[in-house]
Every structure is written in C-alpha cells, then in structure tokens.
Motif scaffolding. Structure first.
Motif, PDB file in Angstrom:
ATOM      1  N   UNK B 228       0.832  -1.218   0.000  1.00 38.45           N
ATOM      2  CA  UNK B 228       0.000   0.000   0.000  1.00 38.45           C
ATOM      3  C   UNK B 228       0.863   1.264   0.000  1.00 38.45           C
ATOM      4  N   UNK B 229       2.162   1.100   0.119  1.00 37.39           N
ATOM      5  CA  UNK B 229       3.058   2.253   0.121  1.00 37.39           C
ATOM      6  C   UNK B 229       3.342   2.785   1.527  1.00 37.39           C
ATOM      7  N   UNK B 285       7.023  -6.710   0.136  1.00 36.27           N
ATOM      8  CA  UNK B 285       7.407  -5.329   0.445  1.00 36.27           C
ATOM      9  C   UNK B 285       8.553  -4.887  -0.457  1.00 36.27           C
ATOM     10  N   UNK B 286       8.779  -3.582  -0.465  1.00 34.35           N
ATOM     11  CA  UNK B 286       9.901  -3.019  -1.223  1.00 34.35           C
ATOM     12  C   UNK B 286      10.906  -2.405  -0.267  1.00 34.35           C
ATOM     13  N   UNK B 287      12.180  -2.641  -0.525  1.00 35.65           N
ATOM     14  CA  UNK B 287      13.196  -1.947   0.278  1.00 35.65           C
ATOM     15  C   UNK B 287      13.709  -0.773  -0.551  1.00 35.65           C
ATOM     16  N   UNK B 288      14.644  -0.021   0.027  1.00 33.06           N
ATOM     17  CA  UNK B 288      15.084   1.193  -0.646  1.00 33.06           C
ATOM     18  C   UNK B 288      15.991   0.914  -1.850  1.00 33.06           C
TER      19      UNK B 288
END
Lengths: 27, 339
Positions: B228-229, B285-288
């Motif tokens: 969802x950000x 999820x996304x990491x940086x």
C-alpha cells in the motif's frame, strides 16, 4: 519463555525506586 | 663465485615468486591490525586469517563489514576481496564485527574472546542508544561493566571520582533524572560493590545476559514499504522476521519465526516472504535499494542457518570447545578458591 530480566528483577526494581525521586517531570 | 651466482639466482626466483599483495586494515572492537592480503584472496581467506590472529574459533557469529554509499555490507566468503565494491585506496578497511547474535548468550558463547567481543559491541550499541535500554537496566549494566574493567571494589583504591572519565550510561538516561555525576557514580558503585568475586569474563557474561533481554538487542532494522506504500520497519534477528511501525521499534506488529517461513526471495526491489502455513497471506514489500535487499537476504540465510543448527546436536568442534571451556572455568575457580 522465561520473563524478561528474570534473575535481575529484584535488583532492577530497587534501582528503579531509588531513581524515582530524581526523575525529571518530563521523564 | 658459483655460490654467489646461485644465491643471487635463488633470491631472484624468490622475488619473482612473491605474490602481489595489498594492505588491509582490520578494526575490531578493541584493536586495529594490518595484513598483507594477496590479490587473489577471497573473503574467506582474509576472514580466516583474522580469526586465527585473534584466536577466535566461534567464527560463525562474525563477519567483515564495510560501508558503501551509506549502506553497510559484509564481505562475501566466495568472492575475491577486491571484487567487492570497496574503496580501492590502501589500506582497504574492514570492521570485524558480530553479524549474527546468539539466542542465548550463556549457552552459545563459549570462548572468552567471543564473549568479550560481543560485550564490547553490545555495550557500544547501548551507550550510543542504538539499543533502547531502560534506566534501571542501564545502571545495572554499568555496574557490571565497571566490575569487568576494575575487578573487585576496593574503597581504598576506588575513591570518589574514579568513574568520572568513564562513559557508563546512555545520555538519554542521564537526561531523564536530576542527578549530578557524583550521584550517578555513587549509585553505580553501590551495585558494583555487590558483584564482588566476579571475574572479568563472568561480569561480561552477566552484562550480556541482561542486554539480550532488551527488545532491540540483535535486531537489524530496515526501512521498507508495503504494497500500500506505507513505510514500515523490517527487523531481522536470530528468531525470525518482524514487522514494526516506524515509531515503535520495540514491539513488532507481526512476526514470522524462521520455522514458519517457507521461502524468502527478492526480484529487483520487491521482497517476498512466503509463510509455511498456506492460510497466511504472502507478505510482499519493497526496500530502498537492491543493495539493501542483498543484505536482508544474507542476514535471513545466515540467521535461518544458525536457528536450524541450534536445534540439532552440537557439532564435534563445538562439543570439544564447550568441554575445554568447562575445564578452564573449573581450573580458574579452583585457583581462586586456593588463593
């Protein structure tokens, strides 16, 4: 799972009480 | 004459055989050392040399850390040292640090040197407030750190002000109370006096036993974004993966213990955790950065391996190390009693 700080509870409680009178209001 | 030629020849051939080297600086928690590292050496060659030099056998907890573009990275065993994205000026610098933490310090840390390195690293994290430590625990920890450094309390030696130059408490704790440095010293000394008879190793172990019960001990935190950000924190530790709200690093919202995870993988910046239980949703999820994903996966694999290893019988090497440590402890105790 044993309680956190199990063998040290008594010492930690004593230290907590001894610090209490000196706590900053914000703390 | 012939002798002179022979000796000159052997000197030349010796010189030719000298492999090309570069200088590496290794910084441990209490020392710095330099080595000549061969160009062809892999991470494992350098790491083994450092461990041998330190006399460290419980090597599986440690790694050689470097920083690249503000992100920490660890030397990989099978890759050439110079194949890493390290600054190429000499000396190439690495920090020898604990990369993985035991679940139970008392059961798992056998050698004194291993305990000592952990003690120094965890103490630094507590004093620098990388690990949150409640005020009362901070005072008790300080008293064990003093016992480890100064030995038994002796009022004729340890006079007022003897701790004035020591950094013993996190600044946050000091700021919570209206107490002078003398008052802190008095309080810490009162508890220090209670630890009479504890050797340096024992005091350091007591320190670690308290520290390991703090919530942030041994957790590697990473900023992530869910589908969802929403920004969240991912924690990787000896027990599994944990998801935290940004403002609360102490209590995870959700945890995935290692034995309940089927698979962890990433593609580009997207990370996927597949739970063993099919009814539980897959967490994505996304990491940086891709670099951070690599680090997360490395930590997951290493922690998972150790988690599984702990649940099996000790290897012969560990059994032998534990037996030696027991003998050594008994010998020291006998000696102390005799004295």
């Amino acid at each position: 799972q044993p309680a956190k700080f199990a063998p040290y509870q008594k010492a930690l409680r004593e230290i907590r009480y001894s610090l209490l009178p000196f706590a900053n209001e914000s703390g | 004459m012939a002798e002179a030629i022979t000796s000159r020849m052997s000197f030349t051939s010796l010189k030719r055989k000298q492999p090309k080297t570069f200088t590496v600086r290794i910084i441990t928690m209490d020392a710095e050392m330099e080595f000549n590292c061969e160009m062809k050496w892999k991470g494992k060659d350098l790491f083994d040399l450092v461990c041998r030099t330190l006399g460290l056998r419980e090597t599986w907890f440690f790694g050689l850390q470097y920083t690249i573009k503000d992100t920490i990275a660890w030397l990989r065993w099978i890759k050439k040292v110079l194949g890493h994205d390290v600054p190429k000026e000499e000396p190439v610098t690495f920090h020898f640090l604990a990369k993985f933490y035991p679940e139970n310090v008392e059961e798992e840390l056998v050698q004194d040197i291993t305990q000592h390195l952990f003690f120094l690293q965890v103490k630094k994290q507590i004093l620098e407030e990388k690990i949150y430590c409640p005020p009362e625990a901070s005072v008790l920890l300080a008293s064990y750190a003093v016992q480890a450094k100064y030995g038994d309390y002796d009022p004729s030696v340890h006079k007022r002000g003897f701790l004035a130059e020591e950094e013993l408490l996190p600044k946050r704790v000091i700021n919570l109370y209206q107490m002078t440095p003398e008052m802190w010293e008095e309080r810490i000394t009162a508890w220090y006096a209670e630890h009479r008879g504890r050797t340096r190793d024992e005091a350091e172990m007591e320190y670690l036993k308290i520290a390991q019960d703090t919530e942030m001990y041994g957790v590697n935190y990473f900023l992530i974004r869910n589908k969802k950000g929403t920004e969240l924190l991912l924690g990787v530790d000896a027990l599994g993966l944990h998801i935290y709200d940004l403002e609360n690093r102490l209590t995870p919202k959700t945890s995935f213990p290692w034995n309940e995870i089927r698979n962890i993988s990433y593609s580009d910046k997207e990370f996927t955790i597949k739970p063993l239980e099919k009814k539980i949703d897959v967490f994505k999820f996304n990491s940086s950065k891709l670099r951070v994903n690599k680090l997360i996966l490395q930590l997951c694999i290493g922690n998972h391996d150790l988690f599984m290893r702990r649940r099996k019988a000790d290897s012969l090497e560990v059994q032998q190390m534990k037996a030696q440590a027991r003998e050594e402890k008994a010998r020291k105790q006998m000696e102390r009693q005799r004295l």
